[in-house]
Design an enzyme around this catalytic site. Structure first.
Site, PDB file in Angstrom:
ATOM      1  N   ALA A  53       4.902  56.116   4.788  1.00 47.79           N
ATOM      2  CA  ALA A  53       5.738  57.065   5.507  1.00 47.79           C
ATOM      3  C   ALA A  53       6.111  56.554   6.894  1.00 47.79           C
ATOM      4  CB  ALA A  53       5.000  58.393   5.655  1.00 47.79           C
ATOM      5  N   CYS A  54       5.224  55.801   7.465  1.00 40.81           N
ATOM      6  CA  CYS A  54       5.317  55.471   8.897  1.00 40.81           C
ATOM      7  C   CYS A  54       6.258  54.292   9.143  1.00 40.81           C
ATOM      8  CB  CYS A  54       3.912  55.133   9.390  1.00 40.81           C
ATOM      9  SG  CYS A  54       3.875  54.447  11.038  1.00 40.81           S
TER      10      CYS A  54
END
Ligand SMILES: N[C@@H](CCC(=O)N[C@@H](CS)C(=O)NCC(=O)O)C(=O)O
Length: 318
Positions: A53-54
């Site tokens: 996600a990051c």
């Protein structure tokens, strides 16, 4: 009794500045891997903890793939649902493509930080580049981890991968200068807009995002790469934010003056070409983790935690 670290792990407890603006804390572990140093390059000594996600972690995933470091530096992917204890491993939050911590069976990324330093006072962020030998964190700053990956393992990888240089000497000055404004206005800029707690702070942050996008749109006119005529870290660093833009930042962070797919044809083409033609980019991208993370993990922005289904498709075909 163990120390209460919820102020460090729970993003819902994070405070903005008195004027409502969001400032990102500096990373704490800044060691370099190098021959003859405290952390020499070795196969199977280092481990990379990431979230798909990051955007910052994705920089390291892309660079690891570009450099063919898959077997030298194994990875572990956390669950995208970042809650009160921060990033969880699959042992406490089973989620498709999330994994358990193979080294220590940690429940959360914070356990790694506290294993390295029980009095650690910063945030428990990914990416984490971990040294198995000394059981500590080498580096948790993505911009430095990608520089390490770019050069320091070259003796351990095939010649065609060692040759790949995303920070070439002759382009360094230009890359450094581009990195600075892209970081402030775009990579960090979308967070400044999204985490602002007053309308004034939000508006002060959102216009510079689009001014910078306008500038990049012109730079990418007729060009395949951001700086020079080759893939560099300037592309990697910009791309991780752009690929999240229409699926997340447009709504969740209120960066909605324009979207990428209709508003920025050159940026859209550049993004799609890297995604569809270079597996290092596509293989490092998981839209389910990306969307679930943001829309689930920030109830102060999205209290119902409902993840929007669009845009369909998440990225257009070439
Ligand atoms: N400076 C760091 C930033 C990393 C970062 O902020 N990661 C976020 C995820 S996108 C994180 O783990 N945040 C957890 C928290 O702040 O609690 C880098 O570039 O590596």
């Amino acid at each position: 009794m163990s120390r209460d670290v919820s102020g460090q792990s729970d993003i819902n407890k994070m405070k903005t500045e008195p004027d409502g603006s969001f400032k990102r804390a500096a990373s704490s572990y800044r060691n370099f891997i190098q021959k003859g140093g405290q952390f020499p390059p070795e196969k199977d000594r280092y481990h990379l903890y990431v979230s798909y996600a990051c955007p910052w972690a994705t920089r390291t995933l892309i660079t690891r793939k570009l450099k063919g470091l898959d077997e030298i530096i194994p990875i572990t992917v956390v669950s995208p649902r970042m809650g009160e204890h921060g990033w969880p491993f699959a042992s406490v939050d089973q989620y498709p493509a999330a994994e358990v911590d193979p080294l220590y069976g940690s429940e959360h990324v914070k356990d790694l930080y506290l294993r390295a330093e029980p009095n650690y006072a910063g945030r428990f962020t990914v990416p984490v580049l971990w040294d198995k030998k000394n059981q500590t964190i080498v580096n948790n700053e993505s911009s430095e981890i990608i520089r390490i990956f770019n050069t320091e393992f070259n003796d351990l990888i095939p010649a065609d991968k060692a040759k790949i240089d995303i920070y070439p000497e002759e382009l360094r000055e230009e890359i450094d200068s581009v990195n600075e404004w892209v970081y402030n206005a775009i990579n960090s800029g979308v967070y400044k807009a999204g985490f602002a707690s007053t309308a004034e702070a939000y508006e002060a942050a959102v216009y510079p995002v689009f001014e910078a996008l306008d500038k990049i749109e012109k730079i990418l006119e007729g060009k395949k790469f951001f700086v020079g005529n080759q893939l560099t870290e300037a592309d990697v660093r910009l791309w991780v934010t752009i690929v999240r833009f229409d699926p997340v930042y447009l709504r969740h962070f209120k960066c909605n003056i324009r979207d990428i797919r209709h508003g920025y044809p050159n940026i859209n083409r550049w993004m799609k070409e890297l995604y569809w033609k270079n597996p290092a980019f596509k293989d490092s991208t998981n839209f389910d983790h990306i969307k679930t993370h943001y829309f689930w993990s920030h109830p102060f922005v999205n209290p119902q935690r409902i993840v929007p289904v669009g845009p369909i498709p998440h990225i257009e075909p070439l």
